[in-house]
Design an enzyme around this catalytic site. Structure first.
Site, PDB file in Angstrom:
ATOM      1  N   GLU A 143       0.835  -1.117   0.183  1.00 54.75           N
ATOM      2  CA  GLU A 143      -0.044  -0.053   0.083  1.00 54.75           C
ATOM      3  C   GLU A 143       0.902   1.120   0.059  1.00 54.75           C
ATOM      4  O   GLU A 143       1.619   1.340   0.851  1.00 54.75           O
ATOM      5  CB  GLU A 143      -0.910   0.122   1.118  1.00 54.75           C
ATOM      6  CG  GLU A 143      -1.837   1.342   1.264  1.00 54.75           C
ATOM      7  CD  GLU A 143      -2.424   1.466   2.614  1.00 54.75           C
ATOM      8  OE1 GLU A 143      -1.818   0.872   3.770  1.00 54.75           O
ATOM      9  OE2 GLU A 143      -3.639   1.989   2.733  1.00 54.75           O
ATOM     10  N   GLU A 246     -11.763   3.100   6.155  1.00 57.30           N
ATOM     11  CA  GLU A 246     -10.569   3.327   7.225  1.00 57.30           C
ATOM     12  C   GLU A 246     -10.488   4.771   7.362  1.00 57.30           C
ATOM     13  O   GLU A 246      -9.572   5.385   7.228  1.00 57.30           O
ATOM     14  CB  GLU A 246      -9.221   2.880   6.652  1.00 57.30           C
ATOM     15  CG  GLU A 246      -8.112   2.782   7.633  1.00 57.30           C
ATOM     16  CD  GLU A 246      -6.732   2.253   6.952  1.00 57.30           C
ATOM     17  OE1 GLU A 246      -5.870   1.494   7.750  1.00 57.30           O
ATOM     18  OE2 GLU A 246      -6.273   2.776   5.893  1.00 57.30           O
TER      19      GLU A 246
HETATM   20  O1  LIG Z   1      -2.316   3.647   7.587  1.00 57.54           O
HETATM   21  C1  LIG Z   1      -2.854   3.058   6.750  1.00 57.54           C
HETATM   22  O2  LIG Z   1      -3.324   3.365   5.831  1.00 57.54           O
HETATM   23  C2  LIG Z   1      -2.766   1.439   6.851  1.00 57.54           C
HETATM   24  O3  LIG Z   1      -3.625   0.876   6.120  1.00 57.54           O
HETATM   25  C3  LIG Z   1      -1.863   0.978   7.485  1.00 57.54           C
HETATM   26  O4  LIG Z   1      -2.204  -0.154   7.833  1.00 57.54           O
END
Ligand SMILES: O=C(O)C(=O)CO
Length: 273
Positions: A143, A246
């Site tokens: 990522e 997230e």
């Molecule tokens: O900080 C982030 O975006 C993550 O997904 C790290 O796990």
């Protein structure tokens, strides 16, 4: 229709981690993801997921000593044994939790470290990790993360991640495209989705509002347009992954907390019924 997963490490922050599974189910999520579940009892987490028929679709391998500033070990030359142990623990937990994706964090090379060496080590470790998990069905994720939130992190641009995936050439190594990080680093997130999703190298999305990392429907990120574009490209390519939520909910519990901030999600949930 895009499918959304609740990130248990970020959503429902007022609840104990294990109770967040049921909270996500009450809010209509059928999948969750998390960062580091390792200090909870594995059996209890399995039970909590099973109790509400919740799928865990992504988790991170251990990333070293977070409190000491470590953000992954894969690109740190002197941490090979620790990297291998962390990867093995992550793979074991993913297997036990029936989780198909494991994010392997690259790490922050020491200031002044030779970055060419870090990149070479990173690729070598990813190749090792793919070999070590051969036959497991596990997809490893990398990522790009923005430098405001994670200064010094090796991997920050989509093109870097896609070049690594293309060079390694395994269909079990994919890019985790966090639209928040992408917008903060590179901007023009719709063009980025248009460019990268059709390559077949994106394995998972994540989302948050920009710049405050709150609910995605506020801020400069055109999240609803991004979801529509992901949907459109999925329809023509057969892509069928998840978008992980997230973000840091803006409302505290007295204002309804995470659940009250999910109005943006309802149309997608209604359409999926
Ligand atoms: O900080 C982030 O975006 C993550 O997904 C790290 O796990």
């Amino acid at each position: 229709m895009p499918q959304f997963a609740a990130n248990l490490s970020w959503l429902y922050p007022h609840l104990p981690f294990l109770d967040r599974v049921a909270a996500a189910a009450r809010d209509g999520f059928r999948a969750v993801e998390c960062t580091f579940p390792y200090d909870r009892p594995l059996r209890v987490l399995q039970d909590r997921l099973n109790d509400v028929s919740m799928r865990l679709v992504l988790m991170n391998a251990p990333c070293g000593d977070w409190a000491a500033g470590e953000r992954g070990l894969a690109a740190l030359p002197d941490r090979e044994a620790d990297f291998r142990a962390a990867l093995q623990q992550g793979a074991d937990w993913a297997h036990a939790l029936d989780c198909p994706r494991l994010h392997v964090l690259a790490g922050c090379p020491a200031p002044g470290a030779d970055l060419a060496t870090a990149w070479a080590v990173y690729e070598e470790r990813l190749r090792w990790a793919l070999d070590a998990t051969q036959g497991s069905g596990l997809t490893l994720m990398i990522e790009p993360i923005n430098a405001h939130d994670m200064p010094g992190y090796l991997l920050s641009e989509q093109a870097q991640a896609h070049a690594v995936v293309a060079r390694i050439g395994s269909d079990r190594l994919k890019v985790q495209m966090d639209l928040y990080h992408c917008q903060r680093t590179e901007g023009d997130v719709l063009a980025q989705i248009q460019k990268w999703l059709p390559t077949g190298q994106v394995g998972h999305f994540q989302v948050a509002g920009v710049p405050d990392r709150g609910e995605p429907d506020q801020g400069e990120l055109p999240a609803l347009d991004a979801f529509a574009l992901i949907d459109e490209i999925s329809a023509s390519t057969g892509w069928s992954g998840w978008i992980g939520c997230e973000y840091r909910p803006r409302r505290d519990p007295s204002q309804g907390g995470t659940s009250a901030g999910l109005d943006w999600l309802r149309p997608y949930q209604d359409a999926a019924v």
